[in-house]
Design a protein around this motif. Structure first.
Motif, mmCIF file in Angstrom:
data_model
loop_
_atom_site.group_PDB
_atom_site.id
_atom_site.type_symbol
_atom_site.label_atom_id
_atom_site.label_comp_id
_atom_site.label_asym_id
_atom_site.label_seq_id
_atom_site.Cartn_x
_atom_site.Cartn_y
_atom_site.Cartn_z
ATOM 1 N N ALA A 70 1.023 -0.966 -0.343
ATOM 2 C CA ALA A 70 0.215 0.077 -0.428
ATOM 3 C C ALA A 70 0.817 1.048 0.043
ATOM 4 C CB ALA A 70 -1.188 0.476 1.090
ATOM 5 N N THR A 73 -0.518 6.249 -3.632
ATOM 6 C CA THR A 73 -0.625 6.727 -5.087
ATOM 7 C C THR A 73 -1.060 4.793 -5.417
ATOM 8 O OG1 THR A 73 1.137 6.346 -6.660
ATOM 9 C CG2 THR A 73 0.016 8.452 -5.315
ATOM 10 N N GLN A 74 -2.301 4.918 -6.334
ATOM 11 C CA GLN A 74 -2.032 3.578 -6.973
ATOM 12 C C GLN A 74 -1.078 3.615 -7.991
ATOM 13 O OE1 GLN A 74 -5.958 2.106 -7.920
ATOM 14 N NE2 GLN A 74 -7.138 3.298 -6.746
ATOM 15 N N GLU A 75 -0.386 4.551 -8.667
ATOM 16 C CA GLU A 75 0.704 4.146 -9.651
ATOM 17 C C GLU A 75 1.472 3.944 -8.233
ATOM 18 O OE1 GLU A 75 2.745 4.902 -12.847
ATOM 19 O OE2 GLU A 75 0.677 4.300 -12.584
ATOM 20 N N ASP A 76 2.143 4.242 -7.679
ATOM 21 C CA ASP A 76 3.510 3.491 -6.758
ATOM 22 C C ASP A 76 3.462 1.904 -6.600
ATOM 23 O OD1 ASP A 76 3.999 6.340 -6.448
ATOM 24 O OD2 ASP A 76 3.769 6.260 -5.043
ATOM 25 N N GLU A 77 2.213 2.130 -5.879
ATOM 26 C CA GLU A 77 2.190 0.646 -5.930
ATOM 27 C C GLU A 77 2.503 -0.330 -7.242
ATOM 28 O OE1 GLU A 77 -1.139 0.928 -2.859
ATOM 29 O OE2 GLU A 77 -1.891 -0.061 -4.467
ATOM 30 N N ARG A 78 2.086 -0.042 -8.371
ATOM 31 C CA ARG A 78 1.441 -0.740 -10.220
ATOM 32 C C ARG A 78 2.968 -0.552 -10.066
ATOM 33 N NH1 ARG A 78 2.818 -0.058 -14.949
ATOM 34 N NH2 ARG A 78 3.008 2.756 -14.063
ATOM 35 N N THR A 95 -2.065 -5.957 -5.421
ATOM 36 C CA THR A 95 -1.420 -3.446 -4.743
ATOM 37 C C THR A 95 -3.075 -3.882 -3.647
ATOM 38 O OG1 THR A 95 -2.453 -3.744 -6.895
ATOM 39 C CG2 THR A 95 0.002 -3.317 -7.208
ATOM 40 N N CYS A 96 -2.853 -2.608 -2.946
ATOM 41 C CA CYS A 96 -3.657 -2.494 -2.073
ATOM 42 C C CYS A 96 -4.636 -0.816 -2.267
ATOM 43 C CB CYS A 96 -3.096 -2.410 -0.255
ATOM 44 S SG CYS A 96 -3.040 -4.151 -0.256
ATOM 45 N N ASN A 97 -4.811 -0.646 -3.654
ATOM 46 C CA ASN A 97 -5.035 0.909 -3.682
ATOM 47 C C ASN A 97 -5.312 1.579 -2.435
ATOM 48 O OD1 ASN A 97 -6.454 -0.879 -5.883
ATOM 49 N ND2 ASN A 97 -7.541 -1.592 -5.065
ATOM 50 N N THR A 98 -4.066 1.729 -2.022
ATOM 51 C CA THR A 98 -3.927 3.160 -0.698
ATOM 52 C C THR A 98 -4.343 2.528 0.029
ATOM 53 O OG1 THR A 98 -5.353 4.809 -1.178
ATOM 54 C CG2 THR A 98 -3.508 4.431 -2.849
#
Length: 252
Positions: A70, A73-78, A95-98
């Motif tokens: 987590a 941002t979701q982009e960081d997770e991706r 990925t935990c969507n923040t």
């Protein structure tokens, strides 16, 4: 620089050394303090330190199967997943969507690696027997520190003067020096115990010790030297008074 004559030996960027050191020390702590059968790891933060940490943790706990992440941002997770999946093809990434809680619940190993100065990690998310590597500054609720069965540092004498959560708790009088279970070296030499049961919740907090960076840098230099990698640059070949015709360049 050379310990024998003080001459420069090598110039390199220290970022990689530092990132490797943080992850390697965290992994060493996990090897001593995490459950042997740990299968899941949860990250709050998805930057370089987090990525390096996963490689280190997977090295000492090859049974790790699930990685939850987590980030801000979701982009960081991706990007985290895309960077590491080719290196760890046997691992399931989630990925935990923040949503920070989703990364932590049911995780055997927890890592917070952020630049935040806020109590991101909550005690009610942490499962019994987890190992927590506290990488950054103020990243967890005070109760996370207070509920730990063991508090271990790389060097408590250094940590207590930094700005991590454990330091804040200490300075506010909520824990004392006696509550520190020891430094990593104490566990390595057997003077303090490592994990003693599967139910223990153990927190590791590292200040970051520069001499370890130097040790890693020295090893990098020797490996590069052996492979003729890098570029030779004359920085200082001799002392100033050893130069010929020095009078041409000196005005008094």
């Amino acid at each position: 620089s050379s310990i024998e004559n003080g001459y420069p030996v090598c110039v390199m960027d220290g970022t990689l050394c530092s990132n490797m050191r943080v992850a390697a020390v965290g992994a060493l702590a996990a090897d001593l303090l995490a459950k042997k059968d740990a299968e899941s790891i949860g990250f709050i933060g998805a930057g370089e330190q987090a990525k390096m940490h996963l490689l280190g943790m997977k090295t000492v706990r090859p049974n790790l199967k699930i990685c939850r992440v987590a980030a801000k941002t979701q982009e960081d997770e991706r990007v985290f997943v895309e960077s590491l999946k080719p290196l760890l093809p046997d691992m399931e990434f989630v990925t935990c969507n923040t949503v920070l809680e989703d990364a932590i619940r049911d995780s055997d190993i927890i890592v917070t690696a952020t630049s935040a100065q806020a109590p991101l990690l909550k005690p009610e998310w942490i499962k019994k027997g987890a190992f927590y590597s506290h990488v950054g500054g103020y990243e967890c609720d005070y109760k996370v520190i207070q509920m730990a069965d063991k508090l271990v540092c790389d060097d408590w004498g250094v940590v207590k003067h930094r700005l991590s959560t454990i330091t804040r708790v200490y300075k506010e009088g909520l824990i004392t020096d006696d509550d520190i279970s020891g430094n990593l070296v104490d566990i390595l030499d057997g003077s303090r115990p490592a994990r003693e049961s599967d139910d223990e919740f153990i927190v590791f907090s590292a200040a970051g010790l520069s001499y370890v960076d130097i040790a890693i840098a020295h090893d990098m230099f020797r490996r590069a030297e052996a492979k003729n990698a890098g570029k030779m640059v004359p920085l200082q070949e001799k002392m100033v008074f050893e130069h010929e015709n020095l009078e041409k360049y000196v005005e008094i």
